[in-house]
Design a protein around this motif. Structure first.
Motif: not given
Ligand SMILES: O=C(O)[C@H]1NCC[C@@H]1O
Length: 408
Positions: A188-197
């Motif tokens: 479910y991760r999107w690009a703008e999370l930049r590695g945040k979980t």
């Protein structure tokens, strides 16, 4: 208000007659005639509409008669609370995906409409009380989440006054999760999370359940001053999935009084830094600014990623309850909640929210409040919809966006 005669066309449905309004830019298609009979309590009527007549929702909300972001309100003059005298009129709310439990912008529009029509449309119209001191008329609206009290500014002629705000008092509203860590699984991760979980978000109820997350926390450091609509659509869609598919997060959409499970209506992206901009003198927005202590902006994605043009009245109730629970908004203080539209068109006012009264506590001593939400709605026209028997689309509607996804 005179409503013209419906268009005549023999076909698979009776003509459906609607009055159209907008509240801070968000449409409300008020359906007052032509829908098949619905019986029982309001929630039973909603279940019947869902199970047996969903094509009417699709016809009225989707293309070619509506569009992806259309919103509708079906008048229901016979409900259990209308019969018992607790409400004057019932209503069902609908959107691009189904039927919702609460809608503030439509409630504001319905307030004006119900004051303006006669007994043919609104059988209990004559029972409404006019207060000559405040020059307002009040009515109780039975909505799927309960009863909201609507106050409508009224002219000496008995018609609604478009120059003053309609207000409603919400159902009891409360926070269900403050600064809550939402794990975002890899899929479910999107690009703008930049590695945040994980992300931190707030959850609250205002007749429906809402998730509030700052634009920055969602991964958009420039906030709502620079709207990346497609990317924000994608991010909120995935965040919603991450919440609703996680069994450990069920309590965030659970009633703190009854433990009844609800559904997450949508994700509100907030930007508290995008605050006050002086509105032109004499406008509704300028009048609202005279009374409010602060201002913020939000962008709400709900149902099947529909975008609210208004500041989302139900979510304003939730946001006020949340701000109050956090100790940021004392009783009596008013705050302006803008949408992108009210932020852009400075003649339009955002919604003004304030704590109306204390409605007690629930669960682990969490505060419950009723919230007063004020806003303006305007007429845009009326429609009489038909489906011709030769029409290959039949009794249905589509969204070109969904067709495009199917063929992608
Ligand atoms: O004002 C509101 O509460 C709403 N507007 C569209 C989505 C929500 O129901």
């Amino acid at each position: 208000m005179e409503i013209p005669q419906p268009l005549e066309a023999p076909g698979p449905i009776r003509p459906i007659t609607c009055v159209e309004m907008h509240t801070a830019g968000e449409p409300t298609r008020i359906i007052w005639n032509g829908i098949p009979p619905l019986t029982g309590t309001l929630l039973e009527q909603r279940a019947q509409a869902k199970a047996q007549f969903d094509e009417f929702r699709r016809v009225l909300m989707l293309e070619p008669r509506g569009h992806y972001d259309m919103y509708g309100a079906i008048l229901r003059p016979d409900t259990e609370l209308v019969a018992s005298g607790k409400a004057h009129m019932g209503v069902l709310f609908m959107h691009n995906e189904g039927f919702s439990t609460m809608c503030g912008h439509a409630t504001i529009a319905l307030g004006r409409f119900l004051v303006d029509v006669d007994e043919k449309v609104f059988p209990r119209r004559k029972e409404l009380k006019y207060d000559p001191v405040s020059r307002t008329t009040t009515l109780n609206l039975h909505v799927p989440c309960g009863v909201v009290e609507v106050t409508v500014p009224t002219l000496a002629s008995g018609k609604s006054d478009a120059s003053r705000p309609v207000s409603f008092v919400s159902v009891p509203s409360f926070a269900t999760g403050i600064s809550f860590q939402i794990p975002v699984p890899e899929k479910y991760r999107w690009a703008e999370l930049r590695g945040k979980t994980a992300v931190t978000a707030d959850f609250a109820y205002g007749g429906a359940y809402y998730c509030m997350i700052s634009a920055e926390e969602l991964g958009f450091p420039s906030g709502l001053g620079e709207v990346k609509l497609q990317e924000m659509d994608h991010a909120t869609k995935l965040l919603k999935e991450a919440v609703v598919t996680n069994p450990d997060l069920k309590h965030l959409t659970r009633d703190i009084r009854t433990a009844e499970e609800g559904v997450l209506y949508g994700i509100m992206i907030t930007d508290a830094r995008l605050g006050h901009v002086s509105a032109p003198e004499g406008t509704a927005a300028a009048r609202a600014q005279l009374e409010a202590s602060g201002e913020e902006t939000g962008l709400y994605f709900f149902a099947n990623q529909q975008i609210d043009r208004s500041p989302t009245g139900g979510c304003v109730a939730a946001r006020v309850a949340l701000a109050h629970a956090k100790g940021f908004l004392p009783a009596g203080e008013k705050r302006i909640y803008n949408s992108l539209v009210t932020r852009t068109y400075r003649g339009l006012s955002g919604f003004v929210g304030s704590v109306f009264d204390d409605a007690g506590t629930g669960g682990a001593d969490q505060q419950i409040v009723r919230v007063c939400v004020e806003g303006y709605a305007y007429y845009t026209g009326y429609h009489s919809f038909v489906v011709e028997k030769e029409d290959g689309l039949g009794v249905d509607g589509f969204s070109v966006r969904d067709i495009a996804f199917v063929h992608a």
